[in-house]
Design an enzyme around this catalytic site. Structure first.
Site, PDB file in Angstrom:
ATOM      1  N   GLY A 149      21.907  61.049  73.927  1.00 23.41           N
ATOM      2  CA  GLY A 149      23.215  60.476  73.608  1.00 23.41           C
ATOM      3  C   GLY A 149      23.982  61.293  72.578  1.00 23.41           C
ATOM      4  O   GLY A 149      25.208  61.293  72.558  1.00 23.41           O
ATOM      5  N   LEU A 194      21.652  65.291  77.401  1.00 24.50           N
ATOM      6  CA  LEU A 194      22.681  64.800  76.470  1.00 24.50           C
ATOM      7  C   LEU A 194      22.066  64.461  75.106  1.00 24.50           C
ATOM      8  O   LEU A 194      22.650  63.685  74.333  1.00 24.50           O
ATOM      9  CB  LEU A 194      23.386  63.576  77.072  1.00 24.50           C
ATOM     10  CG  LEU A 194      24.177  63.892  78.349  1.00 24.50           C
ATOM     11  CD1 LEU A 194      24.766  62.629  78.951  1.00 24.50           C
ATOM     12  CD2 LEU A 194      25.279  64.909  78.069  1.00 24.50           C
ATOM     13  N   GLY A 195      20.911  65.036  74.823  1.00 23.73           N
ATOM     14  CA  GLY A 195      20.306  64.834  73.503  1.00 23.73           C
ATOM     15  C   GLY A 195      20.113  63.369  73.169  1.00 23.73           C
ATOM     16  O   GLY A 195      20.355  62.958  72.038  1.00 23.73           O
ATOM     17  N   TYR A 229       8.399  52.136  81.720  1.00 23.34           N
ATOM     18  CA  TYR A 229       9.761  51.814  81.262  1.00 23.34           C
ATOM     19  C   TYR A 229       9.981  50.302  81.423  1.00 23.34           C
ATOM     20  O   TYR A 229      10.030  49.786  82.542  1.00 23.34           O
ATOM     21  CB  TYR A 229      10.814  52.564  82.082  1.00 23.34           C
ATOM     22  CG  TYR A 229      10.877  54.064  81.860  1.00 23.34           C
ATOM     23  CD1 TYR A 229      10.231  54.690  80.794  1.00 23.34           C
ATOM     24  CD2 TYR A 229      11.613  54.870  82.722  1.00 23.34           C
ATOM     25  CE1 TYR A 229      10.300  56.072  80.612  1.00 23.34           C
ATOM     26  CE2 TYR A 229      11.695  56.249  82.547  1.00 23.34           C
ATOM     27  CZ  TYR A 229      11.030  56.839  81.493  1.00 23.34           C
ATOM     28  OH  TYR A 229      11.109  58.198  81.323  1.00 23.34           O
ATOM     29  N   SER A 242      26.507  63.505  73.981  1.00 17.63           N
ATOM     30  CA  SER A 242      27.500  62.886  74.871  1.00 17.63           C
ATOM     31  C   SER A 242      28.902  62.982  74.266  1.00 17.63           C
ATOM     32  O   SER A 242      29.895  62.812  74.942  1.00 17.63           O
ATOM     33  CB  SER A 242      27.173  61.405  75.106  1.00 17.63           C
ATOM     34  OG  SER A 242      27.425  60.666  73.929  1.00 17.63           O
ATOM     35  N   GLY A 243      28.948  63.220  72.949  1.00 20.84           N
ATOM     36  CA  GLY A 243      30.242  63.257  72.263  1.00 20.84           C
ATOM     37  C   GLY A 243      30.733  61.879  71.883  1.00 20.84           C
ATOM     38  O   GLY A 243      31.740  61.732  71.192  1.00 20.84           O
TER      39      GLY A 243
HETATM   40  N1  LIG Z   1       9.280  63.067  81.196  1.00 15.05           N
HETATM   41  C1  LIG Z   1       9.562  62.601  80.011  1.00 15.05           C
HETATM   42  O1  LIG Z   1       8.777  62.739  79.075  1.00 15.05           O
HETATM   43  C2  LIG Z   1      10.867  61.896  79.768  1.00 15.05           C
HETATM   44  C3  LIG Z   1      11.209  61.543  78.456  1.00 15.05           C
HETATM   45  C4  LIG Z   1      12.435  60.921  78.244  1.00 15.05           C
HETATM   46  C5  LIG Z   1      13.282  60.674  79.313  1.00 15.05           C
HETATM   47  N2  LIG Z   1      12.908  61.002  80.584  1.00 15.05           N
HETATM   48  C6  LIG Z   1      13.787  60.704  81.745  1.00 15.05           C
HETATM   49  O2  LIG Z   1      15.018  61.387  81.574  1.00 15.05           O
HETATM   50  C7  LIG Z   1      16.106  60.455  81.574  1.00 15.05           C
HETATM   51  C8  LIG Z   1      17.216  60.940  80.666  1.00 15.05           C
HETATM   52  O3  LIG Z   1      16.731  61.314  79.397  1.00 15.05           O
HETATM   53  P1  LIG Z   1      17.210  60.745  78.022  1.00 15.05           P
HETATM   54  O4  LIG Z   1      17.433  59.285  78.111  1.00 15.05           O
HETATM   55  O5  LIG Z   1      16.286  61.296  77.038  1.00 15.05           O
HETATM   56  O6  LIG Z   1      18.514  61.377  77.670  1.00 15.05           O
HETATM   57  P2  LIG Z   1      20.017  61.772  77.830  1.00 15.05           P
HETATM   58  O7  LIG Z   1      20.431  61.854  79.232  1.00 15.05           O
HETATM   59  O8  LIG Z   1      20.081  62.963  76.972  1.00 15.05           O
HETATM   60  O9  LIG Z   1      20.810  60.592  77.068  1.00 15.05           O
HETATM   61  C9  LIG Z   1      20.926  59.309  77.556  1.00 15.05           C
HETATM   62  C10 LIG Z   1      21.921  58.572  76.663  1.00 15.05           C
HETATM   63  O10 LIG Z   1      23.220  59.159  76.805  1.00 15.05           O
HETATM   64  C11 LIG Z   1      24.169  58.154  77.105  1.00 15.05           C
HETATM   65  N3  LIG Z   1      25.199  58.720  77.983  1.00 15.05           N
HETATM   66  C12 LIG Z   1      25.047  59.258  79.205  1.00 15.05           C
HETATM   67  N4  LIG Z   1      26.225  59.707  79.682  1.00 15.05           N
HETATM   68  C13 LIG Z   1      27.140  59.443  78.746  1.00 15.05           C
HETATM   69  C14 LIG Z   1      28.544  59.649  78.653  1.00 15.05           C
HETATM   70  N5  LIG Z   1      29.214  60.260  79.623  1.00 15.05           N
HETATM   71  N6  LIG Z   1      29.180  59.218  77.542  1.00 15.05           N
HETATM   72  C15 LIG Z   1      28.504  58.598  76.552  1.00 15.05           C
HETATM   73  N7  LIG Z   1      27.173  58.382  76.575  1.00 15.05           N
HETATM   74  C16 LIG Z   1      26.507  58.794  77.660  1.00 15.05           C
HETATM   75  C17 LIG Z   1      23.390  57.059  77.805  1.00 15.05           C
HETATM   76  O11 LIG Z   1      24.106  55.852  77.662  1.00 15.05           O
HETATM   77  P3  LIG Z   1      23.987  54.524  78.563  1.00 15.05           P
HETATM   78  O12 LIG Z   1      22.526  54.335  78.923  1.00 15.05           O
HETATM   79  O13 LIG Z   1      24.505  53.486  77.643  1.00 15.05           O
HETATM   80  O14 LIG Z   1      24.830  54.683  79.772  1.00 15.05           O
HETATM   81  C18 LIG Z   1      22.079  57.103  77.029  1.00 15.05           C
HETATM   82  O15 LIG Z   1      22.206  56.376  75.823  1.00 15.05           O
HETATM   83  C19 LIG Z   1      15.461  59.111  81.181  1.00 15.05           C
HETATM   84  O16 LIG Z   1      16.211  58.017  81.638  1.00 15.05           O
HETATM   85  C20 LIG Z   1      14.126  59.225  81.871  1.00 15.05           C
HETATM   86  O17 LIG Z   1      14.263  58.903  83.252  1.00 15.05           O
HETATM   87  C21 LIG Z   1      11.723  61.630  80.811  1.00 15.05           C
END
Ligand SMILES: NC(=O)c1ccc[n+]([C@@H]2O[C@H](COP(=O)([O-])OP(=O)(O)OC[C@H]3O[C@@H](n4cnc5c(N)ncnc54)[C@H](OP(=O)(O)O)[C@@H]3O)[C@@H](O)[C@H]2O)c1
Length: 332
Positions: free
Chosen positions: A208, A205-206, A55, A211-212
């Site tokens: 984002g 949260l898909g 990352y 997130s809505g």
């Molecule tokens: N093992 C794997 O293969 C793998 C793959 C992907 C991710 N991950 C891990 O999982 C974590 C989360 O996964 P993800 O990033 O895919 O997805 P997520 O949690 O589905 O979505 C993250 C996004 O949602 C936004 N968000 C969060 N809370 C919000 C709210 N209350 N209102 C509006 N927007 C909101 C964040 O914004 P902001 O950042 O702007 O706050 C970011 O853009 C990653 O950070 C990583 O550590 C693991």
């Protein structure tokens, strides 16, 4: 915060913090705001802090190291993924799970994190050229030396989980699980339950969408959400339509769409206390909203209203584009 129990008895807050977005996964992030987010998370009772050595090419681990410098290290359960390979142009070049590489990857991570141990260490993806027994065996040696506390996996199949678990107890599998991505329900989740392995769900949260708050933006380029099929023109409009249905369900219950999406994932682990919702966030206020999801347990009626609003077959687009999907042992 309510606790989930992962494998080997490791207890962590039911909401975790994913830090990928703090190093450019969805566009420019700001270090000071990211550090404030990590500290807000710890103050709110979140313990699982997830990162990967790739990352931001090490930036993310260094950032977490800065955030933890003034905090009691014992408050954080730091989860690190290793082994994803990239070219200088940022393109993904496969994975390296070779046993003789594990100590090298770990040494760099410990240095960047400024810590003497990683709480959960996991290969980012299964290396198809290396038996999982060998990769896990090499991490187990690091457990023996005290540099690693627990071994996790990421995006692996039920069969791989069984093979790995036979070598060393696995704490958790980190895998996408959300109202839009329910693939683990067929065999991976039941196998985790049979073996006593936890699930640290991401993509709750898909990315984002759920997130809505997400609206298509010109900053969604190929380096950020632009490569994700669910955000592609033609698909994103359909998926945002599903989110609008969820908004109605959430409004009736006095919660936000993000809280509904988080609460739904946590409800899937409610009976077993074995699912953590790892929320990606780089703004402190997102932590407040996420933690608020714990205050409103969903009833059976709520769950069926949610699932009726978002039938899985109506979600448009795969969770990754074909080349990245091909790297997922979990999809085999
Ligand atoms: N093992 C794997 O293969 C793998 C793959 C992907 C991710 N991950 C891990 O999982 C974590 C989360 O996964 P993800 O990033 O895919 O997805 P997520 O949690 O589905 O979505 C993250 C996004 O949602 C936004 N968000 C969060 N809370 C919000 C709210 N209350 N209102 C509006 N927007 C909101 C964040 O914004 P902001 O950042 O702007 O706050 C970011 O853009 C990653 O950070 C990583 O550590 C693991």
């Amino acid at each position: 915060m309510k606790q989930a129990q992962l494998g080997t008895g490791l207890r962590v807050g039911m909401i975790g913090l994913g830090c990928a977005g703090m190093s450019g996964a969805y566009g420019r992030a700001q270090d000071e705001r990211s550090i404030a987010t990590i500290r807000s998370a710890l103050d709110a009772g979140i313990t699982l802090i997830d990162t990967a050595d790739h990352y931001g090419m090490g930036h993310n681990e260094s950032l977490i190291g800065r955030a933890l410098r003034t905090v009691d290290r014992g408050r954080a359960v730091v989860s690190v993924k290793f082994g994803a390979l990239f070219g200088v142009d940022g393109s993904m070049r496969g994975v390296n799970g070779r046993p003789d590489s594990v100590a090298n990857f770990l040494a760099y991570s410990l240095q960047r994190l400024g810590t003497d141990h990683v709480d959960i260490y996991r290969p980012a993806r299964l290396d198809p050229t290396v038996p999982i027994e060998d990769t896990v065996g090499a991490i187990a040696e690091m457990v023996g030396k005290g540099y690693v506390r627990g071994i996790g996996l990421s995006e692996v199949s039920a069969a791989t989980l069984r093979r790995a678990h036979a070598v060393h107890p696995i704490t958790d599998v980190q895998i996408e699980y959300s109202l839009f991505s329910r693939g683990i329900e067929d065999s991976i989740l039941p196998t985790c339950r049979e073996l006593g392995i936890g699930v640290t769900a991401y993509g709750v949260l898909g990315q984002g969408l759920l997130s809505g708050a997400y609206r298509p933006s010109p900053t969604d380029n190929a380096q950020t959400r632009g490569h994700l099929p669910r955000f592609a023109p033609g698909n994103v409009e359909i998926n945002l339509g599903l989110v609008e249905r969820l908004r109605t369900v959430a409004a009736v219950r006095g919660i936000t769409v993000a809280q509904l999406a988080i609460a739904w994932v946590l409800a899937q682990g409610a009976e077993h206390h074995d699912i953590v919702a790892t929320i990606g966030a780089s703004h402190p206020e997102r932590i407040v909203e996420a933690v608020g999801a714990l205050e409103r347990a969903l009833s059976d009626d709520d769950l069926s209203a949610i699932e009726q609003a978002v039938p899985n077959a109506e979600v448009a687009g795969a969770r990754y584009a074909a080349p990245l999907l091909a790297l997922l042992d979990s999809e085999r």
